[in-house]
Design a protein around this motif. Structure first.
Motif, PDB file in Angstrom:
ATOM      1  N   MET A   1     -67.186 -11.465 -30.470  1.00 25.40           N
ATOM      2  CA  MET A   1     -68.277 -10.588 -30.090  1.00 25.40           C
ATOM      3  C   MET A   1     -69.544 -11.415 -29.904  1.00 25.40           C
ATOM      4  SD  MET A   1     -67.622  -7.230 -30.125  1.00 25.40           S
ATOM      5  CE  MET A   1     -66.018  -7.374 -29.420  1.00 25.40           C
ATOM      6  N   ASP A   2     -70.320 -11.027 -28.939  1.00 28.62           N
ATOM      7  CA  ASP A   2     -71.552 -11.777 -28.733  1.00 28.62           C
ATOM      8  C   ASP A   2     -72.643 -11.300 -29.684  1.00 28.62           C
ATOM      9  OD1 ASP A   2     -72.981  -9.565 -27.617  1.00 28.62           O
ATOM     10  OD2 ASP A   2     -72.027  -9.927 -25.695  1.00 28.62           O
ATOM     11  N   ASN A   3     -73.676 -12.108 -29.793  1.00 30.75           N
ATOM     12  CA  ASN A   3     -74.760 -11.829 -30.735  1.00 30.75           C
ATOM     13  C   ASN A   3     -75.485 -10.525 -30.455  1.00 30.75           C
ATOM     14  OD1 ASN A   3     -75.036 -13.385 -32.955  1.00 30.75           O
ATOM     15  ND2 ASN A   3     -76.506 -14.806 -32.068  1.00 30.75           N
ATOM     16  N   SER A   4     -75.683 -10.195 -29.173  1.00 33.12           N
ATOM     17  CA  SER A   4     -76.398  -8.953 -28.866  1.00 33.12           C
ATOM     18  C   SER A   4     -75.592  -7.738 -29.320  1.00 33.12           C
ATOM     19  CB  SER A   4     -76.719  -8.866 -27.376  1.00 33.12           C
ATOM     20  OG  SER A   4     -75.549  -8.794 -26.607  1.00 33.12           O
ATOM     21  N   PHE A   5     -74.266  -7.810 -29.197  1.00 38.46           N
ATOM     22  CA  PHE A   5     -73.430  -6.713 -29.683  1.00 38.46           C
ATOM     23  C   PHE A   5     -73.562  -6.584 -31.189  1.00 38.46           C
ATOM     24  CE2 PHE A   5     -69.507  -5.078 -31.501  1.00 38.46           C
ATOM     25  CZ  PHE A   5     -69.441  -3.845 -30.880  1.00 38.46           C
ATOM     26  N   GLU A   6     -73.498  -7.718 -31.906  1.00 40.52           N
ATOM     27  CA  GLU A   6     -73.639  -7.708 -33.370  1.00 40.52           C
ATOM     28  C   GLU A   6     -74.984  -7.100 -33.771  1.00 40.52           C
ATOM     29  OE1 GLU A   6     -71.788  -8.689 -36.045  1.00 40.52           O
ATOM     30  OE2 GLU A   6     -70.052  -9.397 -34.959  1.00 40.52           O
ATOM     31  N   THR A   7     -76.044  -7.447 -33.043  1.00 34.44           N
ATOM     32  CA  THR A   7     -77.383  -6.928 -33.348  1.00 34.44           C
ATOM     33  C   THR A   7     -77.433  -5.419 -33.140  1.00 34.44           C
ATOM     34  OG1 THR A   7     -78.370  -9.029 -32.709  1.00 34.44           O
ATOM     35  CG2 THR A   7     -79.830  -7.129 -32.776  1.00 34.44           C
ATOM     36  N   LYS A   8     -76.881  -4.946 -32.024  1.00 32.16           N
ATOM     37  CA  LYS A   8     -76.851  -3.506 -31.762  1.00 32.16           C
ATOM     38  C   LYS A   8     -75.992  -2.782 -32.790  1.00 32.16           C
ATOM     39  CE  LYS A   8     -77.516  -3.714 -26.773  1.00 32.16           C
ATOM     40  NZ  LYS A   8     -76.870  -3.483 -25.484  1.00 32.16           N
ATOM     41  N   LEU A   9     -74.860  -3.386 -33.145  1.00 31.53           N
ATOM     42  CA  LEU A   9     -73.970  -2.785 -34.129  1.00 31.53           C
ATOM     43  C   LEU A   9     -74.692  -2.621 -35.456  1.00 31.53           C
ATOM     44  CD1 LEU A   9     -70.987  -1.875 -34.404  1.00 31.53           C
ATOM     45  CD2 LEU A   9     -70.475  -4.154 -35.228  1.00 31.53           C
ATOM     46  N   LYS A  10     -75.351  -3.663 -35.896  1.00 32.58           N
ATOM     47  CA  LYS A  10     -76.083  -3.618 -37.170  1.00 32.58           C
ATOM     48  C   LYS A  10     -77.202  -2.580 -37.122  1.00 32.58           C
ATOM     49  CE  LYS A  10     -78.750  -6.534 -40.287  1.00 32.58           C
ATOM     50  NZ  LYS A  10     -79.421  -7.818 -40.431  1.00 32.58           N
ATOM     51  N   GLY A  11     -77.933  -2.544 -36.015  1.00 30.89           N
ATOM     52  CA  GLY A  11     -79.079  -1.645 -35.901  1.00 30.89           C
ATOM     53  C   GLY A  11     -78.710  -0.176 -35.854  1.00 30.89           C
ATOM     54  N   ASN A  12     -77.533   0.113 -35.365  1.00 32.25           N
ATOM     55  CA  ASN A  12     -77.103   1.510 -35.196  1.00 32.25           C
ATOM     56  C   ASN A  12     -75.947   1.865 -36.119  1.00 32.25           C
ATOM     57  OD1 ASN A  12     -78.813   2.174 -32.881  1.00 32.25           O
ATOM     58  ND2 ASN A  12     -77.580   0.669 -31.805  1.00 32.25           N
ATOM     59  N   TRP A  13     -75.757   1.083 -37.166  1.00 29.59           N
ATOM     60  CA  TRP A  13     -74.524   1.208 -37.930  1.00 29.59           C
ATOM     61  C   TRP A  13     -74.302   2.584 -38.541  1.00 29.59           C
ATOM     62  CZ3 TRP A  13     -70.002   0.053 -37.508  1.00 29.59           C
ATOM     63  CH2 TRP A  13     -69.086   0.260 -38.531  1.00 29.59           C
ATOM     64  N   ASN A  14     -75.306   3.173 -39.175  1.00 29.41           N
ATOM     65  CA  ASN A  14     -75.094   4.477 -39.829  1.00 29.41           C
ATOM     66  C   ASN A  14     -74.670   5.542 -38.825  1.00 29.41           C
ATOM     67  OD1 ASN A  14     -75.571   3.614 -42.443  1.00 29.41           O
ATOM     68  ND2 ASN A  14     -77.765   3.977 -42.292  1.00 29.41           N
ATOM     69  N   GLN A  15     -75.293   5.548 -37.671  1.00 21.04           N
ATOM     70  CA  GLN A  15     -74.930   6.511 -36.632  1.00 21.04           C
ATOM     71  C   GLN A  15     -73.522   6.228 -36.111  1.00 21.04           C
ATOM     72  OE1 GLN A  15     -77.510   6.396 -33.236  1.00 21.04           O
ATOM     73  NE2 GLN A  15     -76.612   8.195 -32.305  1.00 21.04           N
ATOM     74  N   LEU A  16     -73.215   4.962 -35.871  1.00 21.22           N
ATOM     75  CA  LEU A  16     -71.889   4.596 -35.374  1.00 21.22           C
ATOM     76  C   LEU A  16     -70.796   4.916 -36.380  1.00 21.22           C
ATOM     77  CD1 LEU A  16     -72.479   1.201 -33.589  1.00 21.22           C
ATOM     78  CD2 LEU A  16     -71.501   3.250 -32.591  1.00 21.22           C
ATOM     79  N   LYS A  17     -71.095   4.706 -37.651  1.00 19.49           N
ATOM     80  CA  LYS A  17     -70.111   4.986 -38.691  1.00 19.49           C
ATOM     81  C   LYS A  17     -69.738   6.468 -38.674  1.00 19.49           C
ATOM     82  CE  LYS A  17     -71.287   4.492 -43.075  1.00 19.49           C
ATOM     83  NZ  LYS A  17     -71.517   3.957 -44.435  1.00 19.49           N
ATOM     84  N   GLY A  18     -70.724   7.322 -38.512  1.00 19.35           N
ATOM     85  CA  GLY A  18     -70.455   8.757 -38.425  1.00 19.35           C
ATOM     86  C   GLY A  18     -69.612   9.118 -37.213  1.00 19.35           C
ATOM     87  N   LYS A  19     -69.929   8.514 -36.069  1.00 21.81           N
ATOM     88  CA  LYS A  19     -69.139   8.757 -34.858  1.00 21.81           C
ATOM     89  C   LYS A  19     -67.714   8.248 -35.021  1.00 21.81           C
ATOM     90  CE  LYS A  19     -72.772   8.698 -31.346  1.00 21.81           C
ATOM     91  NZ  LYS A  19     -73.235   8.015 -30.118  1.00 21.81           N
ATOM     92  N   ALA A  20     -67.564   7.092 -35.668  1.00 21.80           N
ATOM     93  CA  ALA A  20     -66.223   6.529 -35.876  1.00 21.80           C
ATOM     94  C   ALA A  20     -65.395   7.442 -36.769  1.00 21.80           C
ATOM     95  CB  ALA A  20     -66.326   5.129 -36.481  1.00 21.80           C
ATOM     96  N   LYS A  21     -66.013   8.035 -37.782  1.00 18.55           N
ATOM     97  CA  LYS A  21     -65.289   8.966 -38.653  1.00 18.55           C
ATOM     98  C   LYS A  21     -64.853  10.207 -37.888  1.00 18.55           C
ATOM     99  CE  LYS A  21     -67.022   7.837 -43.238  1.00 18.55           C
ATOM    100  NZ  LYS A  21     -67.776   8.355 -44.381  1.00 18.55           N
ATOM    101  N   GLN A  22     -65.677  10.634 -36.917  1.00 17.64           N
ATOM    102  CA  GLN A  22     -65.283  11.768 -36.084  1.00 17.64           C
ATOM    103  C   GLN A  22     -64.133  11.378 -35.161  1.00 17.64           C
ATOM    104  OE1 GLN A  22     -68.907  12.903 -34.115  1.00 17.64           O
ATOM    105  NE2 GLN A  22     -69.664  14.053 -35.868  1.00 17.64           N
ATOM    106  N   GLN A  23     -64.181  10.159 -34.624  1.00 17.80           N
ATOM    107  CA  GLN A  23     -63.154   9.675 -33.712  1.00 17.80           C
ATOM    108  C   GLN A  23     -61.821   9.463 -34.430  1.00 17.80           C
ATOM    109  OE1 GLN A  23     -63.233   9.234 -30.453  1.00 17.80           O
ATOM    110  NE2 GLN A  23     -61.349   8.112 -30.160  1.00 17.80           N
ATOM    111  N   TRP A  24     -61.896   8.851 -35.604  1.00 21.80           N
ATOM    112  CA  TRP A  24     -60.695   8.521 -36.380  1.00 21.80           C
ATOM    113  C   TRP A  24     -60.854   9.135 -37.771  1.00 21.80           C
ATOM    114  CZ3 TRP A  24     -63.249   4.117 -34.013  1.00 21.80           C
ATOM    115  CH2 TRP A  24     -62.669   3.755 -32.783  1.00 21.80           C
TER     116      TRP A  24
END
Length: 66
Positions: A1-24
């Motif tokens: 993964m590139d650095n910009s993806f890691e930065t976006k992932l870290k910055g949006n993690w709580n929101q993404l975690k919730g979406k991931a729980k809905q997905q899986w």
């Protein structure tokens, strides 16, 4: 993964975690532990739990990272 993806992932993690729980629905907080620079481990845990291909999981996160 590139650095910009890691930065976006870290910055949006709580929101993404919730979406991931809905997905899986069977993912737990432990499955979704994220440590900076270790996104491949995260994707591996999700793959093991869901049986979905790692590339599909990465694509899902790329589509939802904002």
């Amino acid at each position: 993964m590139d650095n910009s993806f890691e930065t976006k992932l870290k910055g949006n993690w709580n929101q993404l975690k919730g979406k991931a729980k809905q997905q899986w629905a069977d993912l737990t907080d432990d499955d979704l532990l994220y440590e900076e620079g270790k996104s491949d481990e995260l994707f591996g845990r999700i793959q093991k739990k869901t049986g979905q291909a790692v590339e599909d999981i990465k694509d899902w996160f790329n589509d939802n990272v904002g």
